[in-house]
Motif scaffolding. Sequence first.
Motif, PDB file in Angstrom:
ATOM      1  N   LEU A   3      -7.195  -8.500  -3.090  1.00  9.97           N
ATOM      2  CA  LEU A   3      -5.966  -8.730  -2.331  1.00  9.97           C
ATOM      3  C   LEU A   3      -6.108  -8.211  -0.903  1.00  9.97           C
ATOM      4  O   LEU A   3      -5.638  -8.852   0.042  1.00  9.97           O
ATOM      5  CB  LEU A   3      -4.776  -8.068  -3.024  1.00  9.97           C
ATOM      6  N   ARG A   4      -6.739  -7.066  -0.753  1.00 11.17           N
ATOM      7  CA  ARG A   4      -6.968  -6.525   0.592  1.00 11.17           C
ATOM      8  C   ARG A   4      -7.858  -7.455   1.408  1.00 11.17           C
ATOM      9  O   ARG A   4      -7.767  -7.475   2.635  1.00 11.17           O
ATOM     10  CB  ARG A   4      -7.589  -5.135   0.503  1.00 11.17           C
ATOM     11  N   ASP A   5      -8.699  -8.228   0.729  1.00 11.96           N
ATOM     12  CA  ASP A   5      -9.567  -9.193   1.408  1.00 11.96           C
ATOM     13  C   ASP A   5      -8.845 -10.495   1.738  1.00 11.96           C
ATOM     14  O   ASP A   5      -9.456 -11.434   2.243  1.00 11.96           O
ATOM     15  CB  ASP A   5     -10.808  -9.491   0.560  1.00 11.96           C
ATOM     16  N   GLY A   6      -7.550 -10.565   1.398  1.00 15.40           N
ATOM     17  CA  GLY A   6      -6.744 -11.712   1.789  1.00 15.40           C
ATOM     18  C   GLY A   6      -6.368 -12.678   0.692  1.00 15.40           C
ATOM     19  O   GLY A   6      -5.676 -13.666   0.941  1.00 15.40           O
ATOM     20  N   GLU A   7      -6.817 -12.436  -0.533  1.00 18.75           N
ATOM     21  CA  GLU A   7      -6.455 -13.337  -1.631  1.00 18.75           C
ATOM     22  C   GLU A   7      -5.030 -13.049  -2.100  1.00 18.75           C
ATOM     23  O   GLU A   7      -4.438 -12.031  -1.758  1.00 18.75           O
ATOM     24  CB  GLU A   7      -7.444 -13.172  -2.785  1.00 18.75           C
ATOM     25  N   GLU A   8      -4.492 -13.961  -2.922  1.00 21.66           N
ATOM     26  CA  GLU A   8      -3.148 -13.835  -3.468  1.00 21.66           C
ATOM     27  C   GLU A   8      -3.222 -13.356  -4.913  1.00 21.66           C
ATOM     28  O   GLU A   8      -4.141 -13.717  -5.653  1.00 21.66           O
ATOM     29  CB  GLU A   8      -2.427 -15.177  -3.416  1.00 21.66           C
ATOM     30  N   LEU A   9      -2.214 -12.587  -5.315  1.00 19.85           N
ATOM     31  CA  LEU A   9      -2.221 -11.965  -6.635  1.00 19.85           C
ATOM     32  C   LEU A   9      -2.300 -12.977  -7.778  1.00 19.85           C
ATOM     33  O   LEU A   9      -3.105 -12.813  -8.694  1.00 19.85           O
ATOM     34  CB  LEU A   9      -0.987 -11.079  -6.816  1.00 19.85           C
ATOM     35  N   GLY A  10      -1.466 -14.011  -7.763  1.00 20.92           N
ATOM     36  CA  GLY A  10      -1.455 -14.979  -8.864  1.00 20.92           C
ATOM     37  C   GLY A  10      -2.823 -15.576  -9.143  1.00 20.92           C
ATOM     38  O   GLY A  10      -3.327 -15.488 -10.274  1.00 20.92           O
ATOM     39  N   PRO A  11      -3.455 -16.192  -8.136  1.00 19.38           N
ATOM     40  CA  PRO A  11      -4.791 -16.757  -8.367  1.00 19.38           C
ATOM     41  C   PRO A  11      -5.845 -15.707  -8.739  1.00 19.38           C
ATOM     42  O   PRO A  11      -6.740 -15.987  -9.539  1.00 19.38           O
ATOM     43  CB  PRO A  11      -5.126 -17.423  -7.031  1.00 19.38           C
TER      44      PRO A  11
ATOM     45  N   GLU B 193       0.857  -1.190   0.000  1.00 22.34           N
ATOM     46  CA  GLU B 193       0.000   0.000   0.000  1.00 22.34           C
ATOM     47  C   GLU B 193       0.890   1.237   0.000  1.00 22.34           C
ATOM     48  O   GLU B 193       1.924   1.268   0.665  1.00 22.34           O
ATOM     49  CB  GLU B 193      -0.877   0.049   1.255  1.00 22.34           C
ATOM     50  N   ARG B 194       0.468   2.231  -0.754  1.00 23.18           N
ATOM     51  CA  ARG B 194       1.170   3.512  -0.760  1.00 23.18           C
ATOM     52  C   ARG B 194       0.141   4.619  -0.582  1.00 23.18           C
ATOM     53  O   ARG B 194      -0.965   4.531  -1.094  1.00 23.18           O
ATOM     54  CB  ARG B 194       1.906   3.723  -2.074  1.00 23.18           C
ATOM     55  N   ASP B 195       0.575   5.667   0.103  1.00 23.59           N
ATOM     56  CA  ASP B 195      -0.275   6.836   0.277  1.00 23.59           C
ATOM     57  C   ASP B 195      -0.145   7.791  -0.907  1.00 23.59           C
ATOM     58  O   ASP B 195      -1.113   8.405  -1.327  1.00 23.59           O
ATOM     59  CB  ASP B 195       0.086   7.581   1.566  1.00 23.59           C
ATOM     60  N   THR B 196       1.098   7.919  -1.414  1.00 28.37           N
ATOM     61  CA  THR B 196       1.350   8.858  -2.499  1.00 28.37           C
ATOM     62  C   THR B 196       2.231   8.203  -3.538  1.00 28.37           C
ATOM     63  O   THR B 196       3.387   7.928  -3.233  1.00 28.37           O
ATOM     64  CB  THR B 196       2.049  10.123  -1.978  1.00 28.37           C
ATOM     65  N   PRO B 197       1.766   7.947  -4.707  1.00 29.73           N
ATOM     66  CA  PRO B 197       0.362   7.976  -5.082  1.00 29.73           C
ATOM     67  C   PRO B 197      -0.385   6.808  -4.447  1.00 29.73           C
ATOM     68  O   PRO B 197       0.181   5.729  -4.271  1.00 29.73           O
ATOM     69  CB  PRO B 197       0.384   7.873  -6.606  1.00 29.73           C
ATOM     70  N   ALA B 198      -1.618   7.065  -4.119  1.00 32.29           N
ATOM     71  CA  ALA B 198      -2.425   6.102  -3.363  1.00 32.29           C
ATOM     72  C   ALA B 198      -2.731   4.854  -4.167  1.00 32.29           C
ATOM     73  O   ALA B 198      -2.894   4.901  -5.379  1.00 32.29           O
ATOM     74  CB  ALA B 198      -3.722   6.771  -2.920  1.00 32.29           C
ATOM     75  N   GLY B 199      -2.799   3.747  -3.452  1.00 34.99           N
ATOM     76  CA  GLY B 199      -3.206   2.496  -4.071  1.00 34.99           C
ATOM     77  C   GLY B 199      -2.381   1.321  -3.600  1.00 34.99           C
ATOM     78  O   GLY B 199      -1.454   1.458  -2.800  1.00 34.99           O
ATOM     79  N   LEU B 200      -2.747   0.160  -4.104  1.00 32.82           N
ATOM     80  CA  LEU B 200      -2.006  -1.063  -3.835  1.00 32.82           C
ATOM     81  C   LEU B 200      -1.112  -1.304  -5.046  1.00 32.82           C
ATOM     82  O   LEU B 200      -1.589  -1.333  -6.186  1.00 32.82           O
ATOM     83  CB  LEU B 200      -2.954  -2.244  -3.624  1.00 32.82           C
TER      84      LEU B 200
END
Length: 165
Positions: free
Chosen positions: A112-120, A73-80
């Motif tokens: 991803l924030r809900d706990g899933e993994e990026l690949g799947p 997570e980043r604040d600037t620029p915001a997002g994952l």
Amino acid sequence: MYVAIGSENPVKVTAVERVCAEAETTALGVDSGVPEQPRGRAETVRGATNRAEAALSATDADYGVGIEGGVAERDTPAGLWLIMWAAVTDGTTTHFGAGPSIRLPDPVAERLRDGEELGPVLDDELGREELGRQEGAIGVYTAGRVSRTDALTDAVAGAFGPFLR
């Protein structure tokens, strides 16, 4: 030069072999010591370091290389953001390099924030299988202009550079 790679993923192996074209290499499946989906820079760097150290200690190589992809997570620029780090160790000193980072689309980021993994998640979103062993998220979100191998090669080159100059 003999290099031990802390992964059997063909994309990661190719990235190391591009940087160390003259070296003998061995790819080993080692434990990263971090969750399957590393979160944050510290956890991602720790996974790369653990892989490099484990690969080196399992062989008589001159160098151990670890590569880990994660999200942060980043604040600037915001997002994952997608992040990737490489570590190279000779057993005494460890150097690091980072690959490019891109902001993940909101629907993917929320999963991803809900706990899933990026690949799947990407496999599901794109109707693909094992994208992480192919062009990866970076390849998808740059429309093939930067492949996962390209991105990881940059990270490995950055980490190996201090040893090779």
